[in-house]
Enzyme design. Structure first.
Site, PDB file in Angstrom:
ATOM      1  N   GLY A   1      72.531  65.575  15.292  1.00 23.09           N
ATOM      2  CA  GLY A   1      71.247  66.017  14.718  1.00 23.09           C
ATOM      3  C   GLY A   1      70.483  67.040  15.527  1.00 23.09           C
TER       4      GLY A   1
ATOM      5  N   ASP B   1      66.889  64.763  17.274  1.00 20.63           N
ATOM      6  CA  ASP B   1      66.288  65.375  16.097  1.00 20.63           C
ATOM      7  C   ASP B   1      65.023  64.657  15.643  1.00 20.63           C
ATOM      8  OD1 ASP B   1      67.690  63.093  15.290  1.00 20.63           O
ATOM      9  OD2 ASP B   1      68.793  64.075  13.669  1.00 20.63           O
TER      10      ASP B   1
ATOM     11  N   ASP C   1      62.469  57.796  14.894  1.00 15.60           N
ATOM     12  CA  ASP C   1      62.138  57.007  13.702  1.00 15.60           C
ATOM     13  C   ASP C   1      61.732  55.618  14.199  1.00 15.60           C
ATOM     14  OD1 ASP C   1      61.942  56.073  11.128  1.00 15.60           O
ATOM     15  OD2 ASP C   1      64.095  55.964  10.773  1.00 15.60           O
TER      16      ASP C   1
ATOM     17  N   PHE D   1      61.987  60.625   4.073  1.00 14.28           N
ATOM     18  CA  PHE D   1      63.340  60.942   4.527  1.00 14.28           C
ATOM     19  C   PHE D   1      63.542  62.452   4.440  1.00 14.28           C
ATOM     20  CE2 PHE D   1      67.840  61.445   4.755  1.00 14.28           C
ATOM     21  CZ  PHE D   1      68.179  60.506   5.734  1.00 14.28           C
TER      22      PHE D   1
HETATM   23  P1  IMP Z   1      65.905  55.692  15.337  1.00 14.34           P
HETATM   24  O1  IMP Z   1      66.897  55.084  16.278  1.00 14.34           O
HETATM   25  O2  IMP Z   1      65.453  54.728  14.278  1.00 14.34           O
HETATM   26  O3  IMP Z   1      64.728  56.364  16.009  1.00 14.34           O
HETATM   27  O4  IMP Z   1      66.675  56.750  14.470  1.00 14.34           O
HETATM   28  C1  IMP Z   1      67.066  57.930  14.946  1.00 14.34           C
HETATM   29  C2  IMP Z   1      68.210  58.471  14.086  1.00 14.34           C
HETATM   30  O5  IMP Z   1      68.130  58.059  12.702  1.00 14.34           O
HETATM   31  C3  IMP Z   1      68.096  59.963  14.079  1.00 14.34           C
HETATM   32  O6  IMP Z   1      68.781  60.555  15.173  1.00 14.34           O
HETATM   33  C4  IMP Z   1      68.673  60.319  12.742  1.00 14.34           C
HETATM   34  O7  IMP Z   1      70.087  60.462  12.828  1.00 14.34           O
HETATM   35  C5  IMP Z   1      68.383  59.141  11.831  1.00 14.34           C
HETATM   36  N1  IMP Z   1      67.189  59.371  10.965  1.00 14.34           N
HETATM   37  C6  IMP Z   1      66.020  58.702  10.979  1.00 14.34           C
HETATM   38  N2  IMP Z   1      65.159  59.186  10.060  1.00 14.34           N
HETATM   39  C7  IMP Z   1      65.807  60.203   9.445  1.00 14.34           C
HETATM   40  C8  IMP Z   1      65.436  61.123   8.390  1.00 14.34           C
HETATM   41  O8  IMP Z   1      64.339  61.139   7.832  1.00 14.34           O
HETATM   42  N3  IMP Z   1      66.399  62.019   8.029  1.00 14.34           N
HETATM   43  C9  IMP Z   1      67.624  62.090   8.621  1.00 14.34           C
HETATM   44  N4  IMP Z   1      68.008  61.262   9.611  1.00 14.34           N
HETATM   45  C10 IMP Z   1      67.105  60.315  10.022  1.00 14.34           C
HETATM   46 MG    MG Z   2      71.853  61.192  11.369  1.00 11.17          MG
END
Ligand code: IMP
Ligand code: MG
Length: 193
Positions: free
Chosen positions: A54, A109, A112, A161
């Site tokens: 990402g 990237d 979340d 998203f």
């Molecule tokens: P986290 O571990 O929940 O912070 O998620 C991080 C990963 O989830 C990112 O590196 C993305 O690959 C994916 N992700 C979370 N939200 C989105 C979104 O809105 N679009 C695309 N990928 C996302």
């Molecule tokens: Mg991803």
């Protein structure tokens, strides 16, 4: 808009996505981040660890604005959502450089839930760096389940998203030059490859 037309001609899987952050805004945002990093690190050598896939586009744009000596290291983190337990993360670090006693900037990237950045930071800490800071392109509001926050954020976004500028849905849309919201109505045009 050149970028948008070019995209829709070559990838008819998406007709029109709602644009959340356009190319001009992205350019200004990456300029701002580069200025903050120059202020923070001055001329000190920096090792950037980029979480694949990402952060690939952000990495390419960002490093060309930096003037200190920069080493680039790649790490892959894959989370299995909707599969087994959410939050299970597999980290592949076979493309990592040695970061012992180095100043490290970890980039991703999107922040979340925050689990990816926290777990990868922990893994890097075990490698004995001098310092670790984190930078994310997007920070999704209200989703974090961890206490840590990224040190540098390019854009704050609402809980939607999004795809483009490196972010994917089912591994597509990373090459869109802008950030768009992938809404329910867009999914009818989504063609899995
Ligand atoms: P986290 O571990 O929940 O912070 O998620 C991080 C990963 O989830 C990112 O590196 C993305 O690959 C994916 N992700 C979370 N939200 C989105 C979104 O809105 N679009 C695309 N990928 C996302
Ligand atoms: Mg991803």
């Amino acid at each position: 808009m050149l970028g948008r037309n070019r995209f829709s001609e070559t990838q008819p899987t998406v007709e029109i996505l709602k644009i959340l952050i356009n190319e001009t805004q992205i350019g200004l945002g990456i300029d701002r981040l580069a200025a903050q990093l120059k202020e923070h690190y001055k001329d000190q050598p920096l090792t950037i660890v980029s979480i694949m896939t990402g952060s690939l586009v952000m990495l390419a744009d960002l490093i060309r604005l930096l003037e200190m000596p920069v080493r680039i290291s790649l790490i892959q983190a894959t989370s299995y959502r909707g599969g087994t337990k959410s939050g299970d993360l597999i980290i592949h670090d076979h493309m990592m450089l040695d970061i012992k006693d180095r100043d490290v900037l970890l980039i991703d990237d999107i922040f979340d839930t925050g689990k990816t950045l926290v777990q990868v930071t922990k893994r890097l800490n075990d490698m004995g760096p001098k310092s670790i800071k984190t930078a994310v392109f997007l920070n999704k509001q209200g989703q974090s389940t961890v206490t840590a926050v990224p040190d540098f954020v390019v854009f704050e976004i609402p809980n939607e998203f999004v795809v483009g500028y490196g972010l994917d849905y089912e591994d597509l849309y990373r090459n869109m030059p802008y950030v768009g919201v992938l809404e329910e109505s867009d999914l009818k045009n989504h063609v899995a490859t």
